[in-house]
Design an enzyme around this catalytic site. Structure first.
Site, PDB file in Angstrom:
ATOM      1  N   LYS A 137       0.840  -1.199   0.000  1.00 46.77           N
ATOM      2  CA  LYS A 137       0.000   0.000   0.000  1.00 46.77           C
ATOM      3  C   LYS A 137       0.874   1.247   0.000  1.00 46.77           C
ATOM      4  O   LYS A 137       0.615   2.205  -0.736  1.00 46.77           O
ATOM      5  CB  LYS A 137      -0.930   0.004   1.227  1.00 46.77           C
ATOM      6  CG  LYS A 137      -2.023  -1.052   1.135  1.00 46.77           C
ATOM      7  CD  LYS A 137      -2.768  -1.245   2.447  1.00 46.77           C
ATOM      8  CE  LYS A 137      -3.726  -2.431   2.335  1.00 46.77           C
ATOM      9  NZ  LYS A 137      -4.368  -2.788   3.610  1.00 46.77           N
ATOM     10  N   GLN A 186      -4.205  -1.138   9.788  1.00 43.11           N
ATOM     11  CA  GLN A 186      -4.123  -2.469   9.178  1.00 43.11           C
ATOM     12  C   GLN A 186      -4.716  -3.521  10.111  1.00 43.11           C
ATOM     13  O   GLN A 186      -4.367  -3.598  11.284  1.00 43.11           O
ATOM     14  CB  GLN A 186      -2.649  -2.808   8.861  1.00 43.11           C
ATOM     15  CG  GLN A 186      -2.460  -4.136   8.159  1.00 43.11           C
ATOM     16  CD  GLN A 186      -3.063  -4.182   6.759  1.00 43.11           C
ATOM     17  OE1 GLN A 186      -3.033  -3.208   6.022  1.00 43.11           O
ATOM     18  NE2 GLN A 186      -3.618  -5.322   6.383  1.00 43.11           N
ATOM     19  N   ASP A 228     -10.623   3.401   4.552  1.00 40.56           N
ATOM     20  CA  ASP A 228     -11.093   2.015   4.460  1.00 40.56           C
ATOM     21  C   ASP A 228     -12.618   1.949   4.542  1.00 40.56           C
ATOM     22  O   ASP A 228     -13.206   0.893   4.314  1.00 40.56           O
ATOM     23  CB  ASP A 228     -10.499   1.176   5.605  1.00 40.56           C
ATOM     24  CG  ASP A 228      -9.351   0.293   5.136  1.00 40.56           C
ATOM     25  OD1 ASP A 228      -9.212   0.115   3.909  1.00 40.56           O
ATOM     26  OD2 ASP A 228      -8.612  -0.219   5.998  1.00 40.56           O
TER      27      ASP A 228
END
Ligand code: ADP
Length: 285
Positions: free
Chosen positions: A53, A97, A120
């Site tokens: 990422k 994460q 997200d």
């Protein structure tokens, strides 16, 4: 003939469009969109995902901010890092994460991320904005599926879409996005007694059950578009929730694993980071 949906190509297209738009945004505002990744612990798979990422962020011309915490970090430690990033005007988006080490309350930590930085799309606030159809950041994987359907010219409006799985990460937001695009949506899950009876009418079948090989020809209507969100590592390589070879000649279109939905997720993360930067700059809507 079943056509294979090329997620790698569409992901490349999305990424180059985001990179171009990022350059224009920087030229117009002087603000470089920045994604902050937060990694807790030493899970090797998570470390690889975060590294990928971060590389993609830099390749898009955005700023890569990273915070690493040890596996024994407390709830308060992680909360303090998230709060500092939330308050930092130079950080556009925050990605925590997952999964977090056991003992940490993921839902409570995720909810410290302000909706405007929630790249997200997993906070309660973002889920609410999605349910309302209000402006907001949508979860990357289901957004990636919508981009793929559009890139393939699949008609969503009026289609019968069946989503297998109802997770917060994929199934639920997927159903919401399809509904907002005027599909007739059915959601199946582990308590659905006769799965094939539910999936067979689908014009668009999105499978996110996390069960290798769950879906076969008995579940699919001839001419359907089948999107496989599952990804499983086996002795012979990666495989999905769909028995792809058995659908050859039956489905009209099918996403492969790997190379289907997977590459789209990171592309949509970049798109969300740019969207977040625009939103906090006041040029979002
Ligand atoms: P993901 O985050 O990839 O969507 P999860 O493991 O969080 O995966 O969620 C899996 C979802 O798939 C759940 O909503 C569950 O009800 C559904 N599911 C699991 N097994 C089956 C099955 N055999 N048939 C239909 N749905 C299933």
């Amino acid at each position: 003939m079943t056509s294979t949906i090329d997620g790698r190509k569409t992901a490349r297209d999305v990424r180059s469009k985001v990179a171009e738009e990022t350059a224009s945004f920087v030229a117009a505002t002087g603000i470089v969109p920045a994604l902050a990744t937060v990694l807790v612990g030493e899970d090797p798979a998570s470390a690889v995902y975060v590294a990928n990422k971060r590389r993609a962020v830099r390749a898009a011309g955005m700023r890569d901010v990273h915070r690493a915490l040890p596996a024994d970090a407390t709830q308060e430690d992680v909360a303090a890092v998230l709060d500092a990033l939330a308050a930092d005007p130079e950080v556009s988006g925050i990605l925590l994460q997952l999964p977090l080490p056991a003992g940490l309350d993921s839902a409570a930590l995720i909810d410290r991320i302000p909706a405007v930085k929630d790249v997200d799309g997993l906070t309660t606030a973002s889920a609410g904005l999605l349910a309302r159809g209000a402006y907001g950041l949508r979860p990357c994987t289901p957004s990636g599926v919508m981009e793929l359907l559009d890139a393939e010219g699949v008609t969503v409006k009026g289609a019968h879409a069946v989503v297998v799985g109802r997770s917060e990460l994929v199934g639920r937001p997927m159903a919401q996005l399809l509904l907002r695009r005027d599909a007739t949506v059915t959601v199946a899950h582990r308590h659905t007694p006769d799965l094939a009876a539910v999936t067979r009418p689908a014009d668009i079948l999105v499978v996110a059950a996390g069960v290798p090989g769950l879906i076969g020809p008995e579940h699919v209507k001839p001419g359907a578009t089948v999107v496989d969100v599952g990804i499983h590592r086996t002795g012979t390589g990666l495989t999905g929730d769909v028995r792809a070879t058995e659908l050859d000649g039956l489905a009209a279109r099918l996403t492969p694993v790997p190379g289907g939905v997977g590459p789209m997720t990171i592309a949509l993360l970049l798109a969300n980071t740019l969207r977040a930067a625009r939103w906090s700059h006041g040029s979002g809507r």
